[in-house]
Design a protein around this motif. Structure first.
Motif, short mmCIF file in Angstrom:
data_model
loop_
_atom_site.label_atom_id
_atom_site.label_comp_id
_atom_site.label_asym_id
_atom_site.label_seq_id
_atom_site.Cartn_x
_atom_site.Cartn_y
_atom_site.Cartn_z
N HIS A 1 67.65 16.60 20.04
CA HIS A 1 67.98 16.90 21.45
C HIS A 1 67.83 15.64 22.30
CE1 HIS A 1 67.92 21.19 20.45
NE2 HIS A 1 66.78 20.96 19.80
N PRO A 2 68.57 14.59 21.97
CA PRO A 2 68.40 13.30 22.66
C PRO A 2 68.68 13.35 24.16
CG PRO A 2 70.39 13.28 21.33
CD PRO A 2 69.64 14.52 20.97
N LEU A 3 69.61 14.19 24.59
CA LEU A 3 69.98 14.24 26.00
C LEU A 3 68.89 14.91 26.84
CD1 LEU A 3 73.77 15.21 25.72
CD2 LEU A 3 72.76 12.93 26.00
N HIS A 4 68.10 15.74 26.23
CA HIS A 4 67.03 16.44 26.95
C HIS A 4 65.64 15.87 26.62
CE1 HIS A 4 70.35 19.43 26.62
NE2 HIS A 4 70.05 19.61 27.91
N TYR A 5 65.61 14.77 25.88
CA TYR A 5 64.33 14.22 25.40
C TYR A 5 63.38 13.89 26.55
CZ TYR A 5 61.03 11.10 23.04
OH TYR A 5 59.89 10.51 22.57
N ILE A 6 63.86 13.18 27.55
CA ILE A 6 62.99 12.77 28.66
C ILE A 6 62.47 13.98 29.43
CG2 ILE A 6 62.91 11.49 30.84
CD1 ILE A 6 64.97 9.57 29.70
N LEU A 7 63.30 15.01 29.56
CA LEU A 7 62.87 16.21 30.28
C LEU A 7 61.84 17.01 29.48
CD1 LEU A 7 66.29 17.51 31.70
CD2 LEU A 7 64.43 16.42 32.98
N ILE A 8 62.10 17.14 28.17
CA ILE A 8 61.18 17.93 27.33
C ILE A 8 59.86 17.20 27.12
CG2 ILE A 8 60.84 18.94 25.04
CD1 ILE A 8 63.87 19.36 24.91
N MET A 9 59.94 15.94 26.74
CA MET A 9 58.73 15.14 26.46
C MET A 9 58.32 14.37 27.71
SD MET A 9 58.17 16.16 23.45
CE MET A 9 56.78 15.10 23.05
N ASN A 10 58.11 15.09 28.80
CA ASN A 10 57.65 14.45 30.03
C ASN A 10 56.17 14.11 29.92
OD1 ASN A 10 56.03 16.84 31.17
ND2 ASN A 10 58.04 17.75 30.82
N PRO A 11 55.65 13.24 30.81
CA PRO A 11 54.24 12.81 30.71
C PRO A 11 53.24 13.97 30.64
CG PRO A 11 55.41 11.43 32.27
CD PRO A 11 56.36 12.51 31.87
N LYS A 12 53.46 15.01 31.44
CA LYS A 12 52.54 16.15 31.44
C LYS A 12 52.53 16.84 30.09
CE LYS A 12 51.55 20.53 33.76
NZ LYS A 12 52.01 21.52 34.76
N LYS A 13 53.74 17.04 29.52
CA LYS A 13 53.85 17.70 28.21
C LYS A 13 53.18 16.86 27.13
CE LYS A 13 55.74 20.86 25.47
NZ LYS A 13 57.21 21.01 25.49
N CYS A 14 53.35 15.54 27.18
CA CYS A 14 52.74 14.66 26.19
C CYS A 14 51.22 14.74 26.23
CB CYS A 14 53.19 13.21 26.42
SG CYS A 14 54.93 12.91 26.05
N ILE A 15 50.66 14.73 27.44
CA ILE A 15 49.20 14.82 27.60
C ILE A 15 48.69 16.16 27.09
CG2 ILE A 15 47.33 14.95 29.30
CD1 ILE A 15 48.92 12.91 30.97
N GLU A 16 49.42 17.24 27.37
CA GLU A 16 49.01 18.57 26.92
C GLU A 16 49.04 18.67 25.39
OE1 GLU A 16 50.59 21.21 30.77
OE2 GLU A 16 51.77 21.11 28.92
#
Length: 314
Positions: free
Chosen positions: A134-149
């Motif tokens: 899902h390269p087009l949605h990568y930045i939206l899905i793996m946002n900083p908050k999601k990464c920290i969680e």
């Protein structure tokens, strides 16, 4: 070594102190082992620290992939520091005694960090799945908050269960011997010293192992099955190469970690050998963490470029 003991009911002695036999059966290799382990620990500390530093300093590495890699490198430093300094101390001083509290503490931290590694590898595979599938949605899905969680979940998920499991194991009555034929306080050699029925404890260990090893491994397999399926549908060989290059390092680390752990813990009892068990334990507790920085840095063009910039500035 003097065995400290106290009298329990029925005149049965209760162990108050363990003795780690470690490499005591190899006295002629004491100097060699000391040198090898010291070099390995130095490589692990320097290699993983470098990864943490460059992922923090280099702006081109401000990506989810390298955020998780920095977490993984810090984890490897902690993971190895639970066992390796104690091994070196035992070799240098020949004092292999450990109190029950010290042994329980080492086991607890080892189990927690091993669980964290298992889930962090699953999180990293999910990151690669999103990036490729899902390269087009990568930045939206793996946002900083999601990464920290996701990172926090990997670090915290195993703590309560492994603390409880350690307490359960050390609630056993130890009276057969105080000698652990291993170089750290691992579950199998500890349970062997118990002088009561350990079936329920062994069943509990098996269930927890399935939960914290098999489940993340299944998630990794599911992620890579989707990744491989997506790669095979790519129209160009260049796309294949780029996709495989972003996954190969992580996949190699997964194979090393799970492969050595599975061989160590899931071999048939009839084939168990103390020497073989220690060899494979050394592999996943020391050798694999030592090679991980090399695998991630030498197989990644961005990491190599960042390292060059760091050393050129110095």
């Amino acid at each position: 070594m003097k065995l400290e003991e106290m009298k329990a009911e029925g005149n049965v002695s209760t162990v108050k102190q363990f003795v780690l036999l470690g490499f005591s059966d190899l006295p002629n290799l004491r100097g060699f082992l000391s040198g090898v382990f010291s070099i390995a620990y130095t490589i692990i500390l320097i290699g993983n620290s470098l990864i943490i530093i460059i992922t923090r300093l280099d702006p081109t590495l401000k990506k989810p992939m390298y955020f998780f890699l920095a977490n993984f490198s810090f984890l490897e430093i902690c993971y190895v520091s639970v066992t390796l300094p104690r091994i070196l101390l035992n070799i240098w001083t020949r004092d292999r005694a450990m109190s029950l509290l010290q042994c329980a503490t080492q086991m607890c931290f080892f189990l927690i960090l091993a669980t964290t590694e298992s889930f962090l590898l699953a999180v990293m595979s999910y990151d690669r799945y999103v990036a490729i599938c899902h390269p087009l949605h990568y930045i939206l899905i793996m946002n900083p908050k999601k990464c920290i969680e996701l990172a926090a979940g990997a670090w915290l998920i195993g703590m309560p269960v492994q603390i409880g499991q350690t307490c359960q194991i050390f609630s056993l009555h130890f009276c057969r011997s105080n000698q652990i034929d291993h170089f750290f306080c691992d579950i199998p050699p500890i349970i062997k010293l118990a002088c009561e029925d350990t079936f329920s404890h062994e069943l509990s260990v098996f269930v927890v192992s399935m939960l914290f090893a098999a489940v993340p491994f299944s998630l990794i397999l599911a992620s890579y099955s989707k990744i491989i399926s997506t790669i095979l549908r790519m129209p160009t060989a260049q796309g294949w190469g780029k996709a495989f290059s972003t996954c190969s390092s992580h996949l190699l680390v997964v194979v090393l970690f799970y492969g050595s752990a599975i061989i160590t813990y899931l071999r048939p009892k009839s084939s168990h050998s103390v020497g073989i068990a220690r060899l494979f334990s050394l592999f996943y507790t020391i050798v694999t963490p030592m090679f991980n920085p090399l695998i991630y840095s030498l197989r990644n063009k961005d990491m190599i470029a960042a390292l060059r910039k760091l050393f050129l500035k110095a």
